[in-house]
Design a protein around this motif. Sequence first.
Motif, PDB file in Angstrom:
ATOM      1  N   GLY A   1     104.224  63.886  14.661  1.00 52.85           N
ATOM      2  CA  GLY A   1     103.018  64.047  15.462  1.00 52.85           C
ATOM      3  C   GLY A   1     102.047  65.030  14.838  1.00 52.85           C
ATOM      4  O   GLY A   1     102.313  65.623  13.783  1.00 52.85           O
ATOM      5  N   HIS A   2     100.903  65.220  15.494  1.00 53.28           N
ATOM      6  CA  HIS A   2      99.912  66.182  15.006  1.00 53.28           C
ATOM      7  C   HIS A   2      99.090  66.712  16.180  1.00 53.28           C
ATOM      8  O   HIS A   2      99.114  66.146  17.273  1.00 53.28           O
ATOM      9  N   VAL A   3      98.403  67.828  15.914  1.00 54.32           N
ATOM     10  CA  VAL A   3      97.505  68.392  16.928  1.00 54.32           C
ATOM     11  C   VAL A   3      96.071  68.052  16.539  1.00 54.32           C
ATOM     12  O   VAL A   3      95.778  67.725  15.387  1.00 54.32           O
ATOM     13  N   LYS A   4      95.202  68.145  17.493  1.00 53.24           N
ATOM     14  CA  LYS A   4      93.787  67.847  17.255  1.00 53.24           C
ATOM     15  C   LYS A   4      93.235  68.770  16.166  1.00 53.24           C
ATOM     16  O   LYS A   4      93.471  69.982  16.173  1.00 53.24           O
ATOM     17  N   GLY A   5      92.547  68.173  15.198  1.00 52.96           N
ATOM     18  CA  GLY A   5      91.935  68.951  14.121  1.00 52.96           C
ATOM     19  C   GLY A   5      92.858  69.222  12.958  1.00 52.96           C
ATOM     20  O   GLY A   5      92.470  69.910  12.012  1.00 52.96           O
TER      21      GLY A   5
ATOM     22  N   ARG B   1      92.536  64.025  18.466  1.00 54.47           N
ATOM     23  CA  ARG B   1      93.311  64.327  19.674  1.00 54.47           C
ATOM     24  C   ARG B   1      94.745  64.622  19.273  1.00 54.47           C
ATOM     25  O   ARG B   1      95.189  64.285  18.177  1.00 54.47           O
ATOM     26  N   ASP B   2      95.474  65.267  20.205  1.00 58.37           N
ATOM     27  CA  ASP B   2      96.901  65.503  19.967  1.00 58.37           C
ATOM     28  C   ASP B   2      97.641  64.157  20.011  1.00 58.37           C
ATOM     29  O   ASP B   2      97.280  63.249  20.768  1.00 58.37           O
ATOM     30  N   LYS B   3      98.691  64.062  19.200  1.00 56.89           N
ATOM     31  CA  LYS B   3      99.473  62.833  19.185  1.00 56.89           C
ATOM     32  C   LYS B   3     100.956  63.154  19.062  1.00 56.89           C
ATOM     33  O   LYS B   3     101.368  63.956  18.224  1.00 56.89           O
TER      34      LYS B   3
ATOM     35  N   ARG C   1     108.036  70.131  14.551  1.00 55.74           N
ATOM     36  CA  ARG C   1     106.765  70.846  14.558  1.00 55.74           C
ATOM     37  C   ARG C   1     105.668  69.829  14.241  1.00 55.74           C
ATOM     38  O   ARG C   1     105.674  69.207  13.176  1.00 55.74           O
ATOM     39  N   ARG C   2     104.756  69.641  15.201  1.00 57.84           N
ATOM     40  CA  ARG C   2     103.646  68.728  14.958  1.00 57.84           C
ATOM     41  C   ARG C   2     102.801  69.229  13.792  1.00 57.84           C
ATOM     42  O   ARG C   2     102.668  70.453  13.590  1.00 57.84           O
ATOM     43  N   LEU C   3     102.213  68.328  13.046  1.00 57.00           N
ATOM     44  CA  LEU C   3     101.348  68.689  11.933  1.00 57.00           C
ATOM     45  C   LEU C   3     100.164  69.514  12.447  1.00 57.00           C
ATOM     46  O   LEU C   3      99.447  69.094  13.346  1.00 57.00           O
ATOM     47  N   GLY C   4     100.015  70.727  11.934  1.00 53.75           N
ATOM     48  CA  GLY C   4      98.936  71.611  12.353  1.00 53.75           C
ATOM     49  C   GLY C   4      99.308  72.534  13.493  1.00 53.75           C
ATOM     50  O   GLY C   4      98.508  73.411  13.868  1.00 53.75           O
ATOM     51  N   ALA C   5     100.510  72.365  14.084  1.00 52.38           N
ATOM     52  CA  ALA C   5     100.925  73.207  15.216  1.00 52.38           C
ATOM     53  C   ALA C   5     101.549  74.504  14.717  1.00 52.38           C
ATOM     54  O   ALA C   5     102.040  74.591  13.587  1.00 52.38           O
TER      55      ALA C   5
ATOM     56  N   LEU D   1     103.177  59.434   6.978  1.00 56.74           N
ATOM     57  CA  LEU D   1     104.591  59.635   7.274  1.00 56.74           C
ATOM     58  C   LEU D   1     104.845  60.834   8.189  1.00 56.74           C
ATOM     59  O   LEU D   1     105.488  60.711   9.239  1.00 56.74           O
ATOM     60  N   GLU D   2     104.349  61.991   7.803  1.00 52.44           N
ATOM     61  CA  GLU D   2     104.642  63.200   8.573  1.00 52.44           C
ATOM     62  C   GLU D   2     104.032  63.121   9.965  1.00 52.44           C
ATOM     63  O   GLU D   2     104.663  63.492  10.956  1.00 52.44           O
ATOM     64  N   SER D   3     102.810  62.611  10.059  1.00 52.41           N
ATOM     65  CA  SER D   3     102.151  62.486  11.350  1.00 52.41           C
ATOM     66  C   SER D   3     102.888  61.502  12.248  1.00 52.41           C
ATOM     67  O   SER D   3     103.065  61.732  13.446  1.00 52.41           O
ATOM     68  N   GLU D   4     103.355  60.369  11.670  1.00 52.89           N
ATOM     69  CA  GLU D   4     104.060  59.352  12.455  1.00 52.89           C
ATOM     70  C   GLU D   4     105.368  59.903  13.009  1.00 52.89           C
ATOM     71  O   GLU D   4     105.707  59.683  14.171  1.00 52.89           O
ATOM     72  N   PHE D   5     106.121  60.597  12.191  1.00 54.28           N
ATOM     73  CA  PHE D   5     107.442  61.063  12.621  1.00 54.28           C
ATOM     74  C   PHE D   5     107.369  62.316  13.502  1.00 54.28           C
ATOM     75  O   PHE D   5     108.138  62.452  14.452  1.00 54.28           O
TER      76      PHE D   5
END
Length: 480
Positions: free
Chosen positions: A231-235, A242-244, A282-286, A225-229
């Motif tokens: 996004g996330h950074v690599k790692g 990869r970043d998304k 805020r992207r996940l991990g950013a 859910l959180e990544s889809e809405f």
Amino acid sequence: MNTGSDTAARQKTAEQASILVVDDEAHMRHMLGALLTRNGYAVTCAAEGSAALEAMARRDFDYILSDVRMPGMDGLELLDHIAENGSAATVIVMSAYGTADLAIEAMQKGAYDYISKPFRLEEVLLVLRKAQERERLRQENRRLREKLQALDSDSAFAGMVGVSGAMRAVFQMAARVARFEATVLITGESGTGKELVARGIHSLGRGEEAPFVAVNCGGVPADLLESEFFGHVKGAFTGADRDKKGLFESADGGTLFLDEIGEMPMELQVKLLRVLQEGEVRRLGAVRPRRVQVRVLAATNRDMAELLRLGRFREDLFYRLNVFSIHIPPLRERPEDILPLSVHFVGHLGRSMERKDMFLSPAAQSRLMAYNWPGNVRELKSALERAIILADGHAILPEHLPAQLGAQNRERRVEDVLGTFSLKEAKRAVEKRLIGRALDVCGGNKSRAAELLDLSYPALLSKIKLYGLGTGAGQEVLSE
């Protein structure tokens, strides 16, 4: 013997339709001309095919009644010329030398029906009345399509069809709110067209070129859910190579449509509220957030008041989403939209399926109007797509529609349907109904109906007379 009222009724039915009679026998032209004139038709006669083409060059005709065997240009050659000229006239051919092959060839060349000589005068009138009814239905469907097109240009919304006061109000509210950046909550049962309204608001507000991203809030796996809405950074997690971009960033500059918002988990509701308040994600991990300019439109078929009462939806998020609300009523509450929607779908689907001349028969229209459509507009569209696939001719009949539309009829006992326990009378009743339905399916074309019923053409004519399905006893017989 016909009464004066019968003649008047036929004259009203004919409404001065024009007909060209083509036959090399003078007495046949005279007798047909007298019959048709007496029944309200404007008649022109021609002795052979070339003369018929000359008459057609001078004026248009609604119907052409032509013999097949004639000196010079015969009836089949005439059919070829009529097809080449693009005439809209309905052609009926007749011959004393008829065979099934000849009838089939004539109809393959564009004839509507075939009459075998000798025939009764009433038979000619019956075929013409069937042809007129078919044309009336086509014109009625065409007029309704034109009316819908006029509504589209005047006040319809984003290609949606609705003539009811309720839907006109929906269109007006959607068009008004489209000019502003307010969030909108669209409510209504499944299949009513909530996403279409959202797309219309987006198109009028942000423009067709801006991104429109739609997501079903109940269809995203919980662990994504959180990544889809956002996004996330690599790692950021195992597998994040990869970043998304998330959905909000993908919709930047456009619209994010949150369908079935009532299914959104509570943990995501908190983060969605923050995005709506601060305009950044805020992207996940950013480390740092990103600014986004996204218009949010939401929709649900759930009772939001009930979800709030049960604590399954945050009040603060609800009020943030519900700045402006639009409710789309179910189809059963706006029955005046059923027929316009049906005609729209038949035309649209017919063109896409290369069956552009399809139209709804009166019996099919009645069946559509009598059903309560629990699946709303989506169910109606699916039913008509199925009907177009099943229909052999141009007319959509009740039997082409899904079985559930006539469920109450199927539950009737057989003796109620047939009106008798007598096997002899039941056989007659079934035979009469089958012949009547075959004639309806074939648009009144008796040659095609005979083939469908697995009967010879003379046998069908005999049964039509026996059951009083259009031919009359004691009529004059025309022959060469």
